[in-house]
Scaffold this motif. Structure first.
Motif, PDB file in Angstrom:
ATOM      1  N   UNK A 125       0.835  -1.200   0.000  1.00  0.00           N
ATOM      2  CA  UNK A 125       0.000   0.000   0.000  1.00  0.00           C
ATOM      3  C   UNK A 125       0.875   1.258   0.000  1.00  0.00           C
ATOM      4  N   UNK A 126       0.379   2.292  -0.635  1.00  0.00           N
ATOM      5  CA  UNK A 126       1.037   3.596  -0.581  1.00  0.00           C
ATOM      6  C   UNK A 126       0.502   4.328   0.648  1.00  0.00           C
ATOM      7  N   UNK A 127       1.329   4.442   1.682  1.00  0.00           N
ATOM      8  CA  UNK A 127       0.871   5.071   2.928  1.00  0.00           C
ATOM      9  C   UNK A 127       1.652   6.359   3.211  1.00  0.00           C
ATOM     10  N   UNK A 128       2.109   7.014   2.160  1.00  0.00           N
ATOM     11  CA  UNK A 128       2.895   8.234   2.361  1.00  0.00           C
ATOM     12  C   UNK A 128       2.094   9.322   3.078  1.00  0.00           C
ATOM     13  N   UNK A 129       0.815   9.447   2.748  1.00  0.00           N
ATOM     14  CA  UNK A 129       0.011  10.504   3.362  1.00  0.00           C
ATOM     15  C   UNK A 129      -0.124  10.319   4.876  1.00  0.00           C
ATOM     16  N   UNK A 130      -0.594   9.158   5.362  1.00  0.00           N
ATOM     17  CA  UNK A 130      -0.664   8.992   6.817  1.00  0.00           C
ATOM     18  C   UNK A 130       0.713   8.923   7.468  1.00  0.00           C
ATOM     19  N   UNK A 176      11.243   3.897  16.468  1.00  0.00           N
ATOM     20  CA  UNK A 176      10.160   3.896  15.485  1.00  0.00           C
ATOM     21  C   UNK A 176      10.195   5.150  14.620  1.00  0.00           C
ATOM     22  N   UNK A 177      10.525   6.289  15.225  1.00  0.00           N
ATOM     23  CA  UNK A 177      10.595   7.532  14.454  1.00  0.00           C
ATOM     24  C   UNK A 177      11.628   7.410  13.339  1.00  0.00           C
ATOM     25  N   UNK A 182      12.708   6.358   7.464  1.00  0.00           N
ATOM     26  CA  UNK A 182      13.308   5.496   6.439  1.00  0.00           C
ATOM     27  C   UNK A 182      12.233   4.930   5.517  1.00  0.00           C
ATOM     28  N   UNK A 183      11.115   4.535   6.095  1.00  0.00           N
ATOM     29  CA  UNK A 183      10.021   3.992   5.295  1.00  0.00           C
ATOM     30  C   UNK A 183       9.469   5.050   4.345  1.00  0.00           C
ATOM     31  N   UNK A 188       8.745   7.002  -1.088  1.00  0.00           N
ATOM     32  CA  UNK A 188       8.928   8.077  -2.067  1.00  0.00           C
ATOM     33  C   UNK A 188       9.718   7.563  -3.266  1.00  0.00           C
ATOM     34  N   UNK A 189      10.754   6.781  -2.999  1.00  0.00           N
ATOM     35  CA  UNK A 189      11.568   6.225  -4.078  1.00  0.00           C
ATOM     36  C   UNK A 189      10.748   5.250  -4.921  1.00  0.00           C
TER      37      UNK A 189
END
Length: 202
Positions: A125-130, A176-177, A182-183, A188-189
Motif C-alpha cells: 500500500x502507498x501510505x505516504x500521506x498517513x 520507530x521515528x 526510512x520507510x 517516495x523512491x
C-alpha cells in the motif's frame, strides 16, 4: 525420498504463510489487533474501547483514515496521562502505579500502530500521506513525554513503578521515528520508480 520430504516441507511453509496472511487480513477487516490473531506479529495489543474498535473496523481498508485514528487514540491517552499527573483525587501512593498502567497502554497502542504500518507495507500500500502525519506525531509524542518526565521528576514522587516502562516507551518512540522516516524515503523512491515506469509504457 529426500526430494519428497523437501517438497512436503515447502508446501507446509507455503500453507502456513497463506494461513498467517489470511488471518492478518481477517483481523484488519474486523478492526481487531493483529496481535489478537497472530501473536508472532506483536507482543502486545492495545486496550481499545468498543467505540474505538468500531471506528477501526469501519476504516479497515483505508490506511489513511485507519492510521490517523491510531494517532487520535494516542493523543487521547497522552492527555489522560497528563491529567492523571495532577488529579487531586488520586493519592500520592496510587499515582505511580496508575501512571505505569497508562504508559503501558500508550505503548501497546503505539505498537499496534506499527503492526498496522507493517501490514500495509506487506500489502504494498502507498501510505505516504498517513506516514507524514505519523512522523510529525512521533516528534510531538517525544516532546510531550519528555515534558511529562520532567514534571514527574519535579514532583519528587517515587518513579520506580513506572520508570522502566517510561524508558522503554521513549526508546520505542526514538527507534520507530527513525524507522518511519526510512520507510517514507523508501515509499517516495518506490513512487518515483512507479511513475517512471508508467511514463515509459505510454
Amino acid at each position: 525420498m529426500l526430494r519428497n520430504a523437501f517438497s512436503l516441507s515447502v508446501l507446509a511453509v507455503r500453507f502456513a504463510y497463506s494461513a498467517v496472511t489470511a488471518l492478518l487480513f481477517f483481523s484488519l477487516t474486523l478492526g481487531l489487533s493483529p496481535s489478537l490473531v497472530v501473536p508472532a506479529y506483536a507482543q502486545h495489543h492495545a486496550d481499545l474501547a468498543p467505540a474505538e474498535i468500531d471506528q477501526l473496523r469501519d476504516t479497515a481498508l483505508d490506511p489513511d483514515q485507519r492510521l490517523k485514528l491510531y494517532l487520535r487514540f494516542a493523543r487521547t491517552r497522552l492527555a489522560a496521562l497528563d491529567q492523571l499527573r495532577t488529579d487531586p483525587k488520586i493519592t500520592t501512593a496510587d499515582r505511580p502505579t496508575q501512571i505505569h498502567d497508562h504508559l503501558q497502554d500508550f505503548l501497546n497502542l503505539y505498537d499496534e500502530l506499527d503492526d498496522n504500518i507493517d501490514m500495509y507495507v506487506d500489502r504494498k500500500e502507498d501510505i505516504r500521506k498517513p506516514l507524514k502525519a505519523i512522523i510529525e506525531a512521533d516528534v510531538e509524542f517525544q516532546t510531550k513525554l519528555k515534558a511529562f518526565q520532567d514534571a514527574l521528576q519535579a514532583a519528587k514522587e517515587d518513579p520506580k513503578p513506572y520508570e522502566f516502562v517510561l524508558s522503554n516507551l521513549q526508546d520505542t518512540l526514538t527507534s520507530a521515528a527513525d524507522d518511519h522516516r526510512k520507510l517514507m524515503a523508501e515509499q517516495e523512491e518506490a513512487a518515483k520508480h512507479a511513475k517512471k515506469h508508467r511514463q515509459q509504457k505510454q
